[in-house]
Design a protein around this motif. Structure first.
Motif, PDB file in Angstrom:
ATOM      1  N   ASP A 342      29.710 -63.748  10.143  1.00  0.00           N
ATOM      2  CA  ASP A 342      29.427 -64.544  11.343  1.00  0.00           C
ATOM      3  C   ASP A 342      28.009 -64.238  11.815  1.00  0.00           C
ATOM      4  O   ASP A 342      27.704 -63.106  12.210  1.00  0.00           O
ATOM      5  CB  ASP A 342      30.440 -64.198  12.436  1.00  0.00           C
ATOM      6  CG  ASP A 342      30.453 -65.201  13.571  1.00  0.00           C
ATOM      7  OD1 ASP A 342      29.374 -65.760  13.882  1.00  0.00           O
ATOM      8  OD2 ASP A 342      31.533 -65.422  14.155  1.00  0.00           O
ATOM      9  N   LYS A 343      27.136 -65.237  11.775  1.00  0.00           N
ATOM     10  CA  LYS A 343      25.739 -65.021  12.148  1.00  0.00           C
ATOM     11  C   LYS A 343      25.567 -64.833  13.653  1.00  0.00           C
ATOM     12  O   LYS A 343      24.521 -64.365  14.119  1.00  0.00           O
ATOM     13  CB  LYS A 343      24.879 -66.214  11.703  1.00  0.00           C
ATOM     14  CG  LYS A 343      25.009 -66.567  10.220  1.00  0.00           C
ATOM     15  CD  LYS A 343      24.611 -65.419   9.318  1.00  0.00           C
ATOM     16  CE  LYS A 343      24.558 -65.866   7.856  1.00  0.00           C
ATOM     17  NZ  LYS A 343      25.879 -66.293   7.337  1.00  0.00           N
ATOM     18  N   ASN A 344      26.589 -65.195  14.419  1.00  0.00           N
ATOM     19  CA  ASN A 344      26.475 -65.155  15.887  1.00  0.00           C
ATOM     20  C   ASN A 344      27.403 -64.136  16.530  1.00  0.00           C
ATOM     21  O   ASN A 344      27.576 -64.148  17.750  1.00  0.00           O
ATOM     22  CB  ASN A 344      26.761 -66.547  16.464  1.00  0.00           C
ATOM     23  CG  ASN A 344      25.799 -67.588  15.942  1.00  0.00           C
ATOM     24  OD1 ASN A 344      24.583 -67.408  15.990  1.00  0.00           O
ATOM     25  ND2 ASN A 344      26.337 -68.689  15.426  1.00  0.00           N
ATOM     26  N   ALA A 345      27.991 -63.281  15.745  1.00  0.00           N
ATOM     27  CA  ALA A 345      28.883 -62.265  16.297  1.00  0.00           C
ATOM     28  C   ALA A 345      28.818 -61.020  15.433  1.00  0.00           C
ATOM     29  O   ALA A 345      28.807 -61.114  14.198  1.00  0.00           O
ATOM     30  CB  ALA A 345      30.317 -62.784  16.384  1.00  0.00           C
ATOM     31  N   ALA A 346      28.802 -59.865  16.079  1.00  0.00           N
ATOM     32  CA  ALA A 346      28.753 -58.599  15.351  1.00  0.00           C
ATOM     33  C   ALA A 346      30.124 -58.178  14.853  1.00  0.00           C
ATOM     34  O   ALA A 346      30.227 -57.382  13.911  1.00  0.00           O
ATOM     35  CB  ALA A 346      28.169 -57.503  16.241  1.00  0.00           C
ATOM     36  N   ARG A 347      31.170 -58.707  15.483  1.00  0.00           N
ATOM     37  CA  ARG A 347      32.528 -58.331  15.103  1.00  0.00           C
ATOM     38  C   ARG A 347      33.418 -59.563  15.032  1.00  0.00           C
ATOM     39  O   ARG A 347      33.276 -60.498  15.822  1.00  0.00           O
ATOM     40  CB  ARG A 347      33.125 -57.341  16.121  1.00  0.00           C
ATOM     41  CG  ARG A 347      32.421 -55.995  16.197  1.00  0.00           C
ATOM     42  CD  ARG A 347      32.804 -55.110  15.018  1.00  0.00           C
ATOM     43  NE  ARG A 347      34.225 -54.831  14.974  1.00  0.00           N
ATOM     44  CZ  ARG A 347      34.822 -53.859  15.631  1.00  0.00           C
ATOM     45  NH1 ARG A 347      34.103 -53.058  16.424  1.00  0.00           N
ATOM     46  NH2 ARG A 347      36.113 -53.664  15.532  1.00  0.00           N
ATOM     47  N   THR A 348      34.318 -59.572  14.085  1.00  0.00           N
ATOM     48  CA  THR A 348      35.390 -60.555  14.039  1.00  0.00           C
ATOM     49  C   THR A 348      36.713 -59.804  13.983  1.00  0.00           C
ATOM     50  O   THR A 348      36.759 -58.602  13.712  1.00  0.00           O
ATOM     51  CB  THR A 348      35.269 -61.488  12.816  1.00  0.00           C
ATOM     52  OG1 THR A 348      35.244 -60.686  11.629  1.00  0.00           O
ATOM     53  CG2 THR A 348      34.004 -62.334  12.890  1.00  0.00           C
ATOM     54  N   SER A 349      37.775 -60.528  14.246  1.00  0.00           N
ATOM     55  CA  SER A 349      39.114 -59.940  14.184  1.00  0.00           C
ATOM     56  C   SER A 349      40.085 -61.040  13.788  1.00  0.00           C
ATOM     57  O   SER A 349      39.703 -62.199  13.627  1.00  0.00           O
ATOM     58  CB  SER A 349      39.501 -59.333  15.538  1.00  0.00           C
ATOM     59  OG  SER A 349      39.498 -60.347  16.548  1.00  0.00           O
ATOM     60  N   GLY A 350      41.352 -60.689  13.665  1.00  0.00           N
ATOM     61  CA  GLY A 350      42.326 -61.697  13.283  1.00  0.00           C
ATOM     62  C   GLY A 350      43.597 -61.062  12.780  1.00  0.00           C
ATOM     63  O   GLY A 350      43.903 -59.907  13.099  1.00  0.00           O
ATOM     64  N   ALA A 351      44.342 -61.804  11.956  1.00  0.00           N
ATOM     65  CA  ALA A 351      45.615 -61.295  11.448  1.00  0.00           C
ATOM     66  C   ALA A 351      46.015 -62.048  10.188  1.00  0.00           C
ATOM     67  O   ALA A 351      45.656 -63.214  10.002  1.00  0.00           O
ATOM     68  CB  ALA A 351      46.706 -61.436  12.503  1.00  0.00           C
ATOM     69  N   LEU A 352      46.755 -61.353   9.335  1.00  0.00           N
ATOM     70  CA  LEU A 352      47.420 -61.962   8.196  1.00  0.00           C
ATOM     71  C   LEU A 352      48.755 -62.473   8.685  1.00  0.00           C
ATOM     72  O   LEU A 352      49.554 -61.715   9.239  1.00  0.00           O
ATOM     73  CB  LEU A 352      47.601 -60.942   7.077  1.00  0.00           C
ATOM     74  CG  LEU A 352      48.378 -61.385   5.839  1.00  0.00           C
ATOM     75  CD1 LEU A 352      47.571 -62.396   5.031  1.00  0.00           C
ATOM     76  CD2 LEU A 352      48.739 -60.181   4.969  1.00  0.00           C
ATOM     77  N   THR A 353      49.033 -63.758   8.524  1.00  0.00           N
ATOM     78  CA  THR A 353      50.258 -64.343   9.055  1.00  0.00           C
ATOM     79  C   THR A 353      51.285 -64.692   7.995  1.00  0.00           C
ATOM     80  O   THR A 353      52.457 -64.903   8.312  1.00  0.00           O
ATOM     81  CB  THR A 353      49.926 -65.610   9.868  1.00  0.00           C
ATOM     82  OG1 THR A 353      49.269 -66.558   9.017  1.00  0.00           O
ATOM     83  CG2 THR A 353      49.007 -65.269  11.046  1.00  0.00           C
ATOM     84  N   GLN A 354      50.875 -64.777   6.730  1.00  0.00           N
ATOM     85  CA  GLN A 354      51.809 -65.124   5.664  1.00  0.00           C
ATOM     86  C   GLN A 354      51.304 -64.556   4.348  1.00  0.00           C
ATOM     87  O   GLN A 354      50.128 -64.668   4.031  1.00  0.00           O
ATOM     88  CB  GLN A 354      51.961 -66.656   5.560  1.00  0.00           C
ATOM     89  CG  GLN A 354      52.957 -67.122   4.517  1.00  0.00           C
ATOM     90  CD  GLN A 354      53.080 -68.639   4.459  1.00  0.00           C
ATOM     91  OE1 GLN A 354      52.366 -69.354   5.160  1.00  0.00           O
ATOM     92  NE2 GLN A 354      53.989 -69.146   3.639  1.00  0.00           N
ATOM     93  N   HIS A 355      52.192 -63.937   3.587  1.00  0.00           N
ATOM     94  CA  HIS A 355      51.822 -63.486   2.243  1.00  0.00           C
ATOM     95  C   HIS A 355      53.039 -63.592   1.333  1.00  0.00           C
ATOM     96  O   HIS A 355      53.649 -62.605   0.928  1.00  0.00           O
ATOM     97  CB  HIS A 355      51.237 -62.055   2.245  1.00  0.00           C
ATOM     98  CG  HIS A 355      52.096 -61.021   2.893  1.00  0.00           C
ATOM     99  ND1 HIS A 355      52.974 -60.221   2.201  1.00  0.00           N
ATOM    100  CD2 HIS A 355      52.204 -60.651   4.183  1.00  0.00           C
ATOM    101  CE1 HIS A 355      53.590 -59.403   3.037  1.00  0.00           C
ATOM    102  NE2 HIS A 355      53.139 -59.630   4.244  1.00  0.00           N
ATOM    103  N   ASP A 356      53.356 -64.811   0.988  1.00  0.00           N
ATOM    104  CA  ASP A 356      54.468 -65.100   0.083  1.00  0.00           C
ATOM    105  C   ASP A 356      53.965 -65.041  -1.354  1.00  0.00           C
ATOM    106  O   ASP A 356      53.690 -66.060  -1.991  1.00  0.00           O
ATOM    107  CB  ASP A 356      55.056 -66.478   0.389  1.00  0.00           C
ATOM    108  CG  ASP A 356      55.731 -66.530   1.753  1.00  0.00           C
ATOM    109  OD1 ASP A 356      56.189 -65.468   2.210  1.00  0.00           O
ATOM    110  OD2 ASP A 356      55.773 -67.616   2.358  1.00  0.00           O
ATOM    111  N   VAL A 357      53.816 -63.830  -1.851  1.00  0.00           N
ATOM    112  CA  VAL A 357      53.352 -63.590  -3.217  1.00  0.00           C
ATOM    113  C   VAL A 357      54.477 -62.886  -3.962  1.00  0.00           C
ATOM    114  O   VAL A 357      54.836 -61.753  -3.628  1.00  0.00           O
ATOM    115  CB  VAL A 357      52.067 -62.744  -3.231  1.00  0.00           C
ATOM    116  CG1 VAL A 357      51.616 -62.492  -4.665  1.00  0.00           C
ATOM    117  CG2 VAL A 357      50.962 -63.417  -2.426  1.00  0.00           C
ATOM    118  N   ALA A 358      55.042 -63.559  -4.943  1.00  0.00           N
ATOM    119  CA  ALA A 358      56.190 -63.008  -5.658  1.00  0.00           C
ATOM    120  C   ALA A 358      55.784 -61.773  -6.450  1.00  0.00           C
ATOM    121  O   ALA A 358      54.675 -61.686  -6.993  1.00  0.00           O
ATOM    122  CB  ALA A 358      56.773 -64.056  -6.592  1.00  0.00           C
TER     123      ALA A 358
END
Length: 553
Positions: A342-358
């Motif tokens: 992100d060129k306009n922010a020093a930090r990002t955040s978030g979450a993993l919401t789905q990981h349906d990997v067999a």
């Protein structure tokens, strides 16, 4: 390294069925220089600077031991950037007899090139020379500052295998201008070198450290190279079939291969590979002078792992692992993280919401009796979905990644295990859709199909007394599309196809028959999206047709 691969039991595992008819035995002498039909990397007409990393550098020291070129790569002062393109060129010359070998170029810990070599026969009277290039522009972030480099071909000599590879390697930096602007490239490149997985240690780990704290998109580029019983993994058979024909030394574990990758222990996807065949594979005469697809620069697959971006921005170290559930020999894993920030922010955040990997694909294996042998059919399917969001300066960006793979391999094993006829279909796609406030921000789909047919038969006493014959037909079909996540339109497509047959007979180390014929073409687009077609044919080691539209230059 290889010759079907050196060790006799491994050799016997690879040789399949088929023969080349000839009025009288032919022993190829000097062959034409190796060629491929794929388009060269295009070069912008801008000021540029070339840096030489190796100049006719010999792969072996005077005592025959392998050696490598190394130093520090510094951006050329006369071409400080930004760059429209950075291109690696390699020219290799070799004479004598030799196996096919592995080569690489590592810059600052990142493997920017991984490939194999031509295998010279020693029958010719002159050296062979070949050239290939690679677009290194995606690694621009790595190239902006001085970096150590290490590269070369890992080659070994003996009284019989005398070939030494002379390598000239350069990087050319093309300055950007208004007509040729610098493309968008990853803001951070994190390479990890390479590691080898084996049956004794089927999982390899890489530690990702010092990653940016403001990642918005993340991609994992992976090259997989098989060795020993996994060099030609597509003709491996189930263990019960290998046990049925012990004299043939067939490789087990079946033909399906995947590397399940995880980030900090959470399943993230399943890596696969194009069925590369090296220039000593099946029958060396198959690949003189037309080599198999992507022999000199192995094809890497790229996986969108943006749903995991939020887990990579905490400033800590992260484990990226690759596990081979059915490894039969050895696989080298070459991973690289390509990150956008992100060129306009020093930090990002978030979450993993789905990981349906067999944990494993839907898979089925059947073995049935046929005349003079057995037929083995293996099918496998995957449908994996991951999703997550990243809070950025542009808002909360949701990304959903969906991958599919559809695999089928049929193998007629006959002649006491000394003949195999393999027909393999392997295809799939990756779709990535990113949205902000419910509106599609980007939607991309990549499709691939790698059909392969091989046939060969063998009568081998040792690597100096043998007769092997075979054929191969392989295709690489790639497509890139864009859209709104529901409908798609093509952006770029290509098809590269090759068909080859050959025979080799050797008595007490002397070739008594060595012949082959091939044809290959590339159709689609070059790296600028322009239509391109190239057809090449050969016989007895010599080019008989070479048509290119439009011509290079």
């Amino acid at each position: 390294m290889r010759i079907f691969t050196i060790v006799l039991t491994v050799v016997l595992a690879w040789v399949l069925g088929g023969a080349v008819a000839a009025a009288a035995p032919i022993v190829e002498g000097s062959t034409d220089d190796p060629v491929t039909p794929a388009p060269a990397v295009t070069r912008p007409d801008t000021p540029h600077c070339t840096v030489t990393l190796a100049d006719a550098f010999r792969s072996n020291a005077p005592d025959g031991t392998p050696r490598f070129y190394e130093g520090t790569l510094t951006p050329p002062p006369s071409c400080p950037g930004p760059w429209a393109k950075v291109v690696m060129d390699q020219t290799v010359t070799v004479s004598g007899r030799q196996y096919d070998r592995i080569g690489d170029l590592r810059i600052g810990g990142t493997e920017v090139w991984w490939g194999t070599t031509e295998e010279p026969s020693g029958e010719g009277t002159r050296p062979i020379t070949y050239h290939f290039d690679k677009d290194l522009t995606p690694y621009t972030a790595l190239l902006r500052t001085p970096q150590p480099f290490h590269g070369g071909i890992e080659n070994y000599n003996s009284p019989i295998y005398t070939g030494v590879y002379a390598q000239t390697v350069t990087l050319t930096y093309y300055q950007a201008d208004r007509k040729h602007p610098a493309p968008e490239t990853p803001d951070h490149v994190a390479g990890f070198g390479h590691a080898d997985a084996t049956p004794a240690a089927p999982t390899v780990h890489f530690s990702a450290k010092d990653l940016p704290r403001n990642i918005t998109r993340a991609y994992l580029e992976v090259t997989l190279e098989g060795h020993a019983c996994d060099e030609q993994w597509f003709d491996d058979v189930p263990d019960e079939v290998a046990a049925k024909y012990p004299a043939a030394g067939l490789c087990g574990k079946g033909p399906y291969r995947e590397a399940n990758f995880a980030i900090d222990g959470t399943a993230a996807g399943s890596a696969f590979t194009f069925p590369h065949i090296y220039s000593g594979g099946i029958v060396p005469q198959l690949w003189r002078p037309i080599v198999a697809i992507d022999t000199f620069s192995l094809h890497a697959e790229t996986y969108d792992v943006t749903p995991f971006a939020s887990r990579l921005v905490d400033g800590g170290a992260h484990d990226i692992s690759f596990s081979f559930p059915d490894i039969g020999g050895e696989f080298t894993v070459v991973p690289t993280l390509l990150l956008y920030t992100d060129k306009n922010a020093a930090r990002t955040s978030g979450a993993l919401t789905q990981h349906d990997v067999a944990a494993a694909p839907e898979r089925r294996t059947t073995v049935k009796d046929i005349e003079d042998g057995v037929n083995v059919t293996v099918t496998a399917k995957r449908h994996d979905v991951t999703a997550g969001y990243v809070d950025t300066s542009a808002g909360r960006v949701y990304t959903r990644v969906e991958r599919t793979r559809d695999y089928r391999n049929t193998d007629d094993v006959t002649g006491g295990g000394f003949s195999q006829h393999v027909v393999q279909a392997d295809s799939g796609q990756q779709s990535s859709v990113s949205t902000v406030d419910g509106r599609v921000r980007s939607a991309d789909r990549h499709t691939w199909s790698y059909p392969l047919t091989t046939q060969a038969t063998a009568n081998i006493t040792d690597d100096q007394n043998l007769r092997i014959s075979g054929s191969a037909e392989m295709t690489k079909v790639l497509g890139d599309l864009t859209g709104d996540g529901r409908s798609w339109r093509p952006v770029r497509a290509s098809r590269e196809w090759l068909s080859s047959s050959g025979v080799l007979a050797r008595t007490n180390g002397v070739n008594t028959e060595a012949d082959g014929r091939s044809k290959t073409f590339y159709t689609g687009a070059d790296d600028l999206g322009r239509p391109y077609f190239h057809y090449v044919a050969s016989e007895h080691g010599l080019i008989t047709e070479n048509r290119e539209l439009p011509p290079r230059g």
